[in-house]
Each structure stands twice: as C-alpha cells, then as structure tokens.
Design a protein around this motif. Structure first.
Motif, mmCIF file in Angstrom:
data_model
loop_
_atom_site.group_PDB
_atom_site.id
_atom_site.type_symbol
_atom_site.label_atom_id
_atom_site.label_comp_id
_atom_site.label_asym_id
_atom_site.label_seq_id
_atom_site.Cartn_x
_atom_site.Cartn_y
_atom_site.Cartn_z
ATOM 1 N N LEU A 269 -29.997 15.159 50.233
ATOM 2 C CA LEU A 269 -28.884 14.265 50.572
ATOM 3 C C LEU A 269 -29.268 12.785 50.155
ATOM 4 O O LEU A 269 -28.415 12.158 49.444
ATOM 5 N N ARG A 270 -30.552 12.429 50.301
ATOM 6 C CA ARG A 270 -30.978 10.991 49.676
ATOM 7 C C ARG A 270 -30.921 10.909 48.061
ATOM 8 O O ARG A 270 -31.330 11.976 47.419
ATOM 9 N N GLY A 271 -30.133 10.045 47.875
ATOM 10 C CA GLY A 271 -30.269 9.861 46.463
ATOM 11 C C GLY A 271 -29.112 10.409 45.365
ATOM 12 O O GLY A 271 -28.906 10.569 44.550
ATOM 13 N N ARG A 272 -28.426 11.559 46.519
ATOM 14 C CA ARG A 272 -27.183 12.167 45.907
ATOM 15 C C ARG A 272 -25.770 11.794 46.718
ATOM 16 O O ARG A 272 -24.962 11.713 46.074
ATOM 17 N N GLU A 273 -26.175 11.863 48.065
ATOM 18 C CA GLU A 273 -24.927 11.719 49.030
ATOM 19 C C GLU A 273 -25.067 10.149 49.223
ATOM 20 O O GLU A 273 -23.999 9.326 49.354
ATOM 21 N N VAL A 274 -26.136 9.783 49.479
ATOM 22 C CA VAL A 274 -26.239 8.123 50.029
ATOM 23 C C VAL A 274 -27.327 7.579 49.152
ATOM 24 O O VAL A 274 -28.231 8.355 48.813
ATOM 25 N N CYS A 275 -27.233 6.524 48.436
ATOM 26 C CA CYS A 275 -28.038 5.653 47.948
ATOM 27 C C CYS A 275 -28.312 4.373 48.438
ATOM 28 O O CYS A 275 -27.509 3.803 49.344
ATOM 29 N N TYR A 276 -29.419 3.705 48.108
ATOM 30 C CA TYR A 276 -29.864 2.724 49.055
ATOM 31 C C TYR A 276 -30.027 1.190 47.814
ATOM 32 O O TYR A 276 -30.742 1.467 46.763
ATOM 33 N N VAL A 277 -29.577 0.200 48.261
ATOM 34 C CA VAL A 277 -29.843 -0.994 47.346
ATOM 35 C C VAL A 277 -30.801 -1.833 48.307
ATOM 36 O O VAL A 277 -30.216 -2.249 49.221
ATOM 37 N N ALA A 278 -31.874 -2.219 48.064
ATOM 38 C CA ALA A 278 -32.924 -3.116 48.706
ATOM 39 C C ALA A 278 -32.614 -4.605 48.470
ATOM 40 O O ALA A 278 -32.133 -4.909 47.504
ATOM 41 N N GLN A 279 -33.114 -5.440 49.462
ATOM 42 C CA GLN A 279 -32.993 -6.941 49.307
ATOM 43 C C GLN A 279 -33.710 -7.372 47.956
ATOM 44 O O GLN A 279 -33.347 -8.133 47.289
ATOM 45 N N SER A 280 -34.988 -7.115 47.959
ATOM 46 C CA SER A 280 -35.748 -7.533 46.769
ATOM 47 C C SER A 280 -35.862 -6.394 45.612
ATOM 48 O O SER A 280 -36.943 -5.518 45.844
ATOM 49 N N ALA A 281 -35.006 -6.589 44.753
ATOM 50 C CA ALA A 281 -35.117 -5.542 43.717
ATOM 51 C C ALA A 281 -36.651 -5.617 42.866
ATOM 52 O O ALA A 281 -37.120 -4.555 42.498
ATOM 53 N N ALA A 282 -37.062 -6.876 42.942
ATOM 54 C CA ALA A 282 -38.291 -7.168 42.189
ATOM 55 C C ALA A 282 -39.477 -6.063 42.917
ATOM 56 O O ALA A 282 -40.335 -5.682 42.169
ATOM 57 N N ALA A 283 -39.295 -6.063 44.231
ATOM 58 C CA ALA A 283 -40.475 -5.190 44.893
ATOM 59 C C ALA A 283 -39.918 -3.712 44.811
ATOM 60 O O ALA A 283 -40.685 -2.785 45.044
ATOM 61 N N ALA A 284 -38.663 -3.504 44.948
ATOM 62 C CA ALA A 284 -38.374 -1.926 44.950
ATOM 63 C C ALA A 284 -38.205 -1.384 43.882
ATOM 64 O O ALA A 284 -37.995 -0.110 43.681
ATOM 65 N N PHE A 285 -38.474 -1.958 42.671
ATOM 66 C CA PHE A 285 -38.713 -1.125 41.218
ATOM 67 C C PHE A 285 -40.245 -0.922 41.065
ATOM 68 O O PHE A 285 -40.874 -1.729 41.323
ATOM 69 N N ASN A 286 -40.424 0.299 40.692
ATOM 70 C CA ASN A 286 -42.011 0.536 40.497
ATOM 71 C C ASN A 286 -42.479 -0.135 39.151
ATOM 72 O O ASN A 286 -41.891 0.228 37.973
ATOM 73 N N PRO A 287 -43.477 -0.925 39.201
ATOM 74 C CA PRO A 287 -44.011 -1.893 37.922
ATOM 75 C C PRO A 287 -44.427 -1.035 36.765
ATOM 76 O O PRO A 287 -44.365 -1.655 35.953
ATOM 77 N N ALA A 288 -44.697 0.316 37.169
ATOM 78 C CA ALA A 288 -45.308 1.017 36.066
ATOM 79 C C ALA A 288 -44.290 1.929 35.178
ATOM 80 O O ALA A 288 -44.924 2.466 34.306
ATOM 81 N N HIS A 289 -43.090 1.883 35.561
ATOM 82 C CA HIS A 289 -42.261 2.654 34.860
ATOM 83 C C HIS A 289 -40.836 1.815 34.418
ATOM 84 O O HIS A 289 -40.518 0.758 34.896
ATOM 85 N N ARG A 290 -40.591 2.226 33.014
ATOM 86 C CA ARG A 290 -39.229 1.557 32.638
ATOM 87 C C ARG A 290 -38.181 1.794 33.278
ATOM 88 O O ARG A 290 -37.960 2.620 34.230
ATOM 89 N N PRO B 76 -22.877 8.726 44.276
ATOM 90 C CA PRO B 76 -23.003 9.065 45.797
ATOM 91 C C PRO B 76 -21.655 8.633 46.534
ATOM 92 O O PRO B 76 -20.722 8.236 45.845
ATOM 93 N N ASP B 77 -21.596 9.218 47.543
ATOM 94 C CA ASP B 77 -20.415 9.119 48.559
ATOM 95 C C ASP B 77 -20.557 7.530 49.024
ATOM 96 O O ASP B 77 -19.474 7.041 49.572
ATOM 97 N N LEU B 78 -21.715 7.326 49.152
ATOM 98 C CA LEU B 78 -22.148 6.157 50.335
ATOM 99 C C LEU B 78 -23.250 5.409 49.792
ATOM 100 O O LEU B 78 -24.432 6.088 49.122
ATOM 101 N N ILE B 79 -23.109 4.009 49.584
ATOM 102 C CA ILE B 79 -24.222 3.262 49.280
ATOM 103 C C ILE B 79 -24.562 2.065 50.462
ATOM 104 O O ILE B 79 -23.778 1.691 50.998
ATOM 105 N N VAL B 80 -25.838 2.096 50.813
ATOM 106 C CA VAL B 80 -26.406 1.191 51.736
ATOM 107 C C VAL B 80 -26.693 0.078 50.878
ATOM 108 O O VAL B 80 -28.091 -0.028 50.369
ATOM 109 N N PHE B 81 -26.280 -1.232 51.235
ATOM 110 C CA PHE B 81 -26.794 -2.402 50.512
ATOM 111 C C PHE B 81 -27.339 -3.215 51.559
ATOM 112 O O PHE B 81 -26.742 -3.553 52.663
ATOM 113 N N ASP B 82 -28.665 -3.545 51.431
ATOM 114 C CA ASP B 82 -29.603 -3.956 52.275
ATOM 115 C C ASP B 82 -29.794 -5.534 51.810
ATOM 116 O O ASP B 82 -30.779 -5.743 51.103
ATOM 117 N N GLU B 83 -28.933 -6.343 52.238
ATOM 118 C CA GLU B 83 -28.950 -7.957 51.998
ATOM 119 C C GLU B 83 -29.406 -8.071 50.448
ATOM 120 O O GLU B 83 -30.385 -8.788 50.031
#
Lengths: 585, 318
Positions: free
Chosen positions: A133-154, A219-226
C-alpha cells in the motif's frame, strides 16, 4: 422521533447521529430515501476511527514507560479533498499523518482504533500488505527534502522507484510521467533535472521533486508533512502554489500537516486542530479561520496580534556600526558588504532577511567572533575592539546574546540555578545566598517559579529553556542583547509568550535588542526600527512605520508579499500579482 | 574533477612521505639490533682481522648515515642489493615469495570479503535478534583466538581428523594450479577466519548507523522490503567506511601472514623475513620490511581514493 432523508446528510454524519440518538436502546431516528441512492463509502477514501497511538520512552534513571501520543482521534477524508492537520509540536500531527500509512516512527505503535483506507482496515493487513500500500495508494512528502533524498542516487532513480517497485509502469513510462510532473511543478530543465544528484539541486526545487516523487505512482492520498516549513518565505510561496496546483490538477487527496494556519488556509478544504494528541476542533477552512469555536483555535488564529507601539528611543545610539564588511576565507567570500546601522537605547532593531543574507554573520561581527575586514563598531560611545580577545570584561558584560537553539546553548549537566548564576559570579562576583536570591529574582522576571532552579535543561519545555537563556543574558545587566532567531524553533503560541516577555523586560530594564529573524510577522510585533538585508547588504533601513510603508524597493516588496496571510485566496492573489509583475518587467 | 585530482595527488605525496619515514625507521631499527653481522657470519672463533676484513667488504665501516643514503639510492634505482647469506640477488629472491604471499592473501580475500559483506547485511537485517547475536558471538570468538591457534584447530579437524586437506603447504614452481589451491586451502581459510570478523562488524555497524536517516524512512514509506532498503539505500552510503576496513584487512592479509606462513611452512614473504632475521641477513630484512610498508601505504591510498570515488558529492560538485 427524527426523520432524515438520505439525500440531505453525509454518511458519516448520519452514523454519528444514529449513535447519539441510540442511547436508550430505542432508535429515535428513522432514515428515509432509497438505500442505493446513497452508496455507503462512495466518496470516502480514508476513515480513521478512535485512533490511539503510544510510544515507549526511556526517561533517564527510570524504567521505560508508555506515553500516549494520540488519543481518540477520528477523521474522514473524501477522494480529491485536502485535509489540513494543524497544531503545535507534540500535537501528534505527523504521527497521525504517518498512521494513515500504517507507519510509526521509532518505538511508536498504533494501539487502538481503525485506519480504513479504500474500504479496508490497513492495521489488519500485516506487514507485507502494508508494503504493497505504501508508495502505491499513499505517498509521503517530508519536511526536509534535502534529508529525505538518498545522497547516493540520482533524482530520477528515486522518483520512479515506487512506481517500478509496485509494477505500475515500465521504466520508460515512469520516467516520462516524472518529466511531465517536473514540468507541471515548474522545475527548470525538467528533461534533465532527474539526472542530477540531490546535492546539486536547491532546497525549493528538491521539495518539488519530492512532490513529483509522491505523484509519480498516482496514489489516492499524499501526506504532506510540513513541506514548506524549512524554506525561505519567498521560496515557500512558489512551492506552495506548485503543490496546490498539482493537487488540484491530479485530483489526489491530501493530508496537509503544518503548524502555520496561514499556510494551510491556502490549500486545505477542511482543517483539524490538534493539541496534545487530542482533537480540539474540526471544520471547513472558512469556518476555522473566520469563526473558530474553541478557545485554543482562537488563540492560534490571532497569534501574531501583539500590541507594540513604535518606540523612538533615546537620542544616544547604544550601538553604531559603520561600513562593516566581513567575509570568510581571508575575504575571498564576502558575506557582509558595507553594512551601517544605529540602535538607540531601549529600542529594538530588527534585522530581517532570508537564509544567506548575512544576518547571523552580522551578529558574529558585532560580538567579535569574526573580525570585520573593514568598518567600525561604536558601543556606548566608545570604539569596540574588533576581536573578542581584545575586549574588556565590561564590554563583554554589556553585550549579551540569546540563540536560536536554547537546547544547545546550555550545558546539559548544569542546573538552571548554575546557568543563570554564572554571569552573576563572573561579572559581579556575587556568590552564596546573595546569588541564590538574585537567581530567584531573575526566575521571577522570566515568569518561572523558584522551584525550577534545581532542574536540568532536559527537564524543561522549549519555551522554558529559551526563558532561562533570556534570564542568563539579563543577569549580566547588559545594554544590548543580540537575539538570533530566538523564536524560530518555538511553536507560535510559545513564541508569542517569549516576544511578550522580551518587550516587558525592555520596558522594565531599558535594554536594547538587536533582533535577527527571517519572520516578518515577528518583526511587525516587536521592532522599533528595521533593517532589511539581502545578499550581505542593507537594502532598506529606518523606523518600522517607514520601512513597512510603500513605496517599497523590489526586494522588500517581494518579501512582504510572500508572507502568507490568514485569508482564503491569498495565495492566488499573491501569485497572480507576482506573475503580472514579472511579465510587466 | 580538478579538485579530486588534487586530493589524490596530495594523498600520493603523503604516501611517499610516509614511505620515506618508514625507510628511516627500518634502517635505524636494524642498526639497533644487538650483535654484529660479521661476527655472526664468521662465528665465535673468527680472528679480529678476518672480522674487520669482512666488515670492510660489507661496507660496515662506513658511517651509518652514508650507508642509509647508499641504500636509499639503490632502492630508488630498483636495486635491493644481494643477500648476505647466499649472495643471491634480493629482488630475485623475493619475487616468487611475494607472488606466493599475494596469492595467499588474494585467496583469503576472495573467501572473506563476500562472506563479510553478506554476513554484515544479514546481521543488520536481523539486528538485535538471535541471528545477529549468533553471528556476533561466532565472529568475535574467531578474532579473540590467536592465529596459530585457529590454524592448529583447523589442522586438527580438516587435516588430521577428516584428512581432506594437507597440513603442510609446501609449494614451488613445479606445483600444479590445483595442487597449489589444495595446498593453500588451510592457510587461506585461517586468514579468512581471522579477518572476517572485523569487516563483518564494520559492515553491520555502518549500515545500522545510517538507518536513522530520513532517506531510509522515505525508502520504507515507498513500500520497499527491508532488505532492499538496506542494500539499495543504506549500503551505497556505507561503502566509504566499509571499503576502508576491507582495505586495511587486505593489508593485514599481506603483512600479517608471518605466523600463518610459518605454521603451514608456506614459502611466502613472511617465511623469508623470519629466516632472514635468524640469519642476520640484514639487506633481506630491510627489503621485506619496505615491501610490507609499501603495501600498507598503497592499500590505504586505495581506500582513500575509493571513498572519494564512491561519494557523489565529491565526484559531482554543484
């Protein structure tokens, strides 16, 4: 006996009503209307009932115990709608947002209630069901995108990952969709930006990429966290508009979590006000903003209404900086250029600007931590040595500082009494009973009880910690206190209390403040004069009334027009006028 | 990219500096050894005249600092000198030995590195469970034992009791490839057991340390299974420290094999250095020590370069 027609009410409301009027075992309500004309969960995407969330905490020296983070919270969200969750830190906003994905951070556990998403209770589908269900029906947008992206991947690799994982698209399809989303969200170089690594993209752009990542698996739902809290105010408005338009255009439902009521008023259809893990009030955005029912909501809505009349101050400047130029790396990088300011006795000078504008560097120069390359500082009519080490004890005493993070500005192994008493010993050589008396007096001034004197910083709340820092600065009886973003890390209501306290102390003690902040609302409430900084230069400087009245210079205008107002439709107007202006230029 | 070339250039320069200091220490250390090579070679009964003559022919009457510069110059020209014991060219003497040692180290690495990585990931995946603890206990026990003890235990079980592997690893040029592999099996296994624990623990710790990061939560909230979260999102960021530990252990495999080679009578560099010390064959000892030091420096350099290359933030500036 009530009689209700199905066509007139919502399913949820009816269920509630039925529950209420069922009390004596007799059905006091009869429902009329064709049953199939009203399919039960037709529109409902998410239905959280009596949610209870607990966490295990490990207090030092005690046995672990369970604390309740969220208690008996219910909410419903229809497809394509946006629900705002608002409250202070610790209100349980993020915890509820993550619970809608069946996720608990660290030791957080959902211990009661139901989370019904797409007609099934996701708390009962097990770990592998949850992963589907995660990543398909519900997705998450975190407060600090800089920390939420993996620095090792494009970026592209990360944006399409969920869609590929759940087998919802081939790589080519997913990448095509991602590029279209980049374009929709107004990212520059939408074709090629995906090839970059996270560190090669700015914070505001990264936040948009994160939104595209959430939208990519449809997704059907996105959780935007700050999602815009960590951004500068002039960047926030653009990102906010991009997110709002993306939600509108794709028809995805969203839970939008923020502590800023003015921000949520721009995106949400409905708002849920939370406090200490409990529901305070729920209503349509219009109602919450304009006619809040609960006392707490009213306090949130009117949070910035501090009455402060501009104080024209004494005639002698306590601090006078002339032509300050400073930088790092032997002046290779100039952070301050030709900055001149005057601050009069008992006045507040607010230095306002975005991150990177040089505000904190200015504080470092004035305190002597960073000697300027050029320019001079007059303090109380005398020349201040540029280097900290060359300043007399008297110079040091008269210039105190309060920091953004009260947490790290205090020694965690010292009690409040030791922390506040230290300047008394150091500057005035007051010890013993006399010191204790003075500490008690100072605690009284910051409106804290004497019994707090023996506590350690870890045992205080965020607001209390900042108050102790204020008392410590005050103990030295300074002429000037530099306040560096002192309220930025605090919740609005707590911050308000701190600002009121600072103003009260200024009236009583006649101390001047150099108030560094990025928050224009704070500036409005406490400043007597304002200096607007942009890229190391003062672009506007003068008494508050003058600085905040037109005609504006372009940067100040941009800054002022970017501050969200607690008014529905503000975002549309602000964006429209901004677009028109840039088209006119 | 320019800055990376600069960083690597700096590391190479530091490596050369380290090697030079090491050469000083080796030379000084050998000078401090008690006894005299001439007396040692000629025996107790030698007359003072013959001893003096030998000293002269070995150049031992020249002041030490001059001998050092002579030695350094000839090494820089690729000439290690001749062995005192048998008069053979040292380079020729060392070459097959070095090859044997490198082969042994490589075999041990081929066994231990994949095991360490897989074991570390499994340990991180099942962290704080029985599996993790079991791996922990076994690996910690294996490094707590001295190498010769591990070697004898393996000999007891695999050579004496089971009789499937030879306990002596005597190889020479004429040994076939298969024969070599069988002969090397026990020493390689011993070395692998000894270095495995350190690499495995580091892999586990590096991965677990990253799990608190926000991007790990992002990956979990995409619905990735835990092993993919570890392998795709944690491991690439942990490669820097893991590579450093692996390379350090590889260096140990080459330089720390002395005991293991002696136990198994394997004709490697370790054997040679032990024999030469016994025979007071100073030029050979010096040459071997310098090769060991060079291996360490070179492998450390590789670790540094690897951690730079694997960090996109350093490889691709804004």
């Amino acid at each position: 006996m009530f009689s209700i027609n199905r066509g007139d009410v919502d399913y949820e409301d009816l269920q509630l009503l039925k529950k209420l009027v069922h009390m004596n075992g007799d059905a006091l309500v009869s429902v009329t209307g064709a049953k199939d004309s009203w399919p039960e969960n037709r529109d409902t995407l998410l239905n959280i009932r009596n949610l209870r969330i607990e966490a295990t905490v490990y207090p030092p020296g005690e046995s672990p115990k369970s604390v309740i983070l969220v208690d008996d919270v219910s909410l419903t969200l229809k497809r394509g709608r946006v629900l705002g969750l608002i409250g202070e830190s610790g209100a349980g906003k993020s915890t509820i947002g993550l619970a809608s994905m069946g996720y608990g951070r660290g030791g957080v556990k959902i211990t009661g209630g139901e989370v019904i998403l797409n007609d099934r209770d996701i708390l009962k589908i097990g770990a592998s069901g949850m992963r589907k269900l995660r990543g398909r029906e519900v997705c998450y947008v975190a407060q600090s995108a800089a920390a939420a992206f993996n620095p090792a991947h494009r970026l592209m690799e990360q944006v399409v990952e969920a869609a590929l994982l759940h087998g919802m698209a081939t790589r080519a399809e997913a990448e095509k969709r991602a590029v279209a989303l980049f374009k929709k969200l107004g990212l520059p170089d939408s074709e090629t930006i995906g090839r970059r690594f996270p560190h090669q993209v700015s914070g505001g752009q990264l936040q948009r990429v994160m939104t595209a990542m959430a939208l990519c698996s449809e997704p059907d739902l996105i959780v935007f966290d700050e999602p815009t809290t960590a951004l500068d105010v002039t960047t926030q408005i653009e990102v906010l508009a991009a997110i709002r338009d993306a939600i509108r255009d794709t028809g995805v439902a969203a839970i939008y979590i923020t502590h800023d009521l003015a921000v949520v008023a721009q995106v949400a259809d409905e708002i849920l006000v939370l406090r200490h893990g409990k529901l305070v009030e729920r209503g349509m955005t219009q109602q919450i903003i304009n006619h809040p029912h609960e006392q707490y909501t009213r306090a949130l809505v009117s949070v910035h209404h501090i009455d402060h009349k501009q104080n024209d101050g004494g005639n002698a400047p306590v601090l006078s900086a002339k032509g300050l130029t400073a930088g790092y790396g032997d002046g290779a990088i100039k952070v301050l250029r030709d900055v001149s300011l005057d601050l009069h006795t008992g006045q507040t000078l607010a230095v306002v600007g975005e991150s990177g504008s040089g505000k904190s560097t200015l504080a470092r120069v004035i305190t002597g931590l960073l000697p300027p390359l050029a320019g001079s500082i007059q303090f109380d009519g005398r020349q201040l040595p540029p280097l900290l080490g060359d300043r007399s004890k008297e110079d040091l005493r008269q210039l105190q500082m309060i920091y953004q993070m009260a947490d790290v500005a205090m020694n965690p192994r010292q009690t409040v009494a030791t922390i506040i008493g230290r300047p008394l010993e150091f500057y005035f050589e007051i010890r013993g009973a006399e010191r204790d008396r003075r500490v008690a007096e100072l605690l009284d001034k910051i409106e804290m009880g004497k019994d707090l004197a023996n506590r350690y910083p870890a045992e205080l709340s965020g607001g209390q910690k900042q108050r102790v820092c204020i008392a410590r600065a005050l103990a030295a009886k300074p002429n000037l206190i530099i306040c560096d973003e002192v309220t930025s890390a605090l919740d609005p209501l707590v911050a308000n209390g701190i600002l009121k306290l600072l103003l009260q102390l200024q009236r009583d003690e006649g101390v001047a403040y150099l108030f560094i902040t990025h928050d224009l609302a704070t500036v409005r409430s406490i400043a007597d004069s304002i200096s607007v900084m942009y890229r190391g230069q003062v672009v506007r400087y003068g008494p508050k009334g003058q600085v905040l009245s037109p005609p504006f210079d372009p940067y100040t205008e941009l800054l002022l027009s970017s501050v969200p107002e607690m008014e529905i439709g503000w975002l549309d107007r602000a964006i429209t006028s901004r677009r028109m202006e840039s088209a006119g230029n | 990219m320019e800055s990376i070339a600069k960083i690597i250039g700096q590391r190479v320069a530091f490596g050369a500096l380290t090697l030079w200091i090491v050469s000083l220490i080796i030379f000084a250390g050998v000078q401090l050894l008690p006894g005299d090579i001439a007396t040692e070679l000629l025996g107790q009964s030698a007359t003072p005249e013959t001893v003096a003559a030998l000293r002269k022919s070995l150049g031992l009457d020249i002041p030490a600092y001059l001998r050092y510069f002579d030695w350094l110059r000839s090494i820089l020209q690729g000439n290690f000198g001749t062995a005192l014991a048998n008069g053979r060219d040292i380079a020729e003497l060392i070459e097959p030995r070095l090859f044997n040692t490198l082969l042994l180290a490589a075999s041990a690495a081929v066994i231990s590195v994949p095991l360490a990585l897989i074991g570390g990931i499994v340990s991180a995946l099942y962290r704080n469970t029985f599996i993790d603890r079991a791996i922990n206990v076994v690996t910690l026990a294996s490094i707590s034992f001295p190498e010769f003890f591990v070697a004898y235990i393996l000999i007891l079980f695999l050579a004496v009791n089971a009789g499937i592997l030879p306990s002596l690893s005597d190889v020479d040029q004429s040994t076939s490839a298969l024969g070599r592999l069988t002969a090397m099996a026990l020493p390689a296994l011993t070395l692998a057991v000894v270095v495995l624990a350190h690499m495995l623990r580091m892999t586990r710790t590096s991965i677990v340390n990253l799990l608190g990061n926000q991007y790990i939560e992002t990956a979990r909230l995409k619905g990735l299974p835990e092993w993919r979260v570890l392998v795709r999102h944690a491991l690439p960021n942990a490669l820097g420290p893991i590579a450093t530990v692996i390379v350090l252990n590889l260096a140990y495999l080459i330089t720390g094999v002395v005991v293991v080679e002696v136990v198994f009578v394997y004709p490697g560099l370790g054997q040679l250095i032990v024999d030469s010390v016994q025979k007071r064959d100073i030029p050979v000892v010096q040459a071997c020590s310098l090769i060991f030091a060079a291996t360490y420096v070179l492998l450390n350099l590789t670790a540094d370069v690897l951690s730079i290359v694997m960090n996109p933030r350093l490889m691709r500036p804004k």
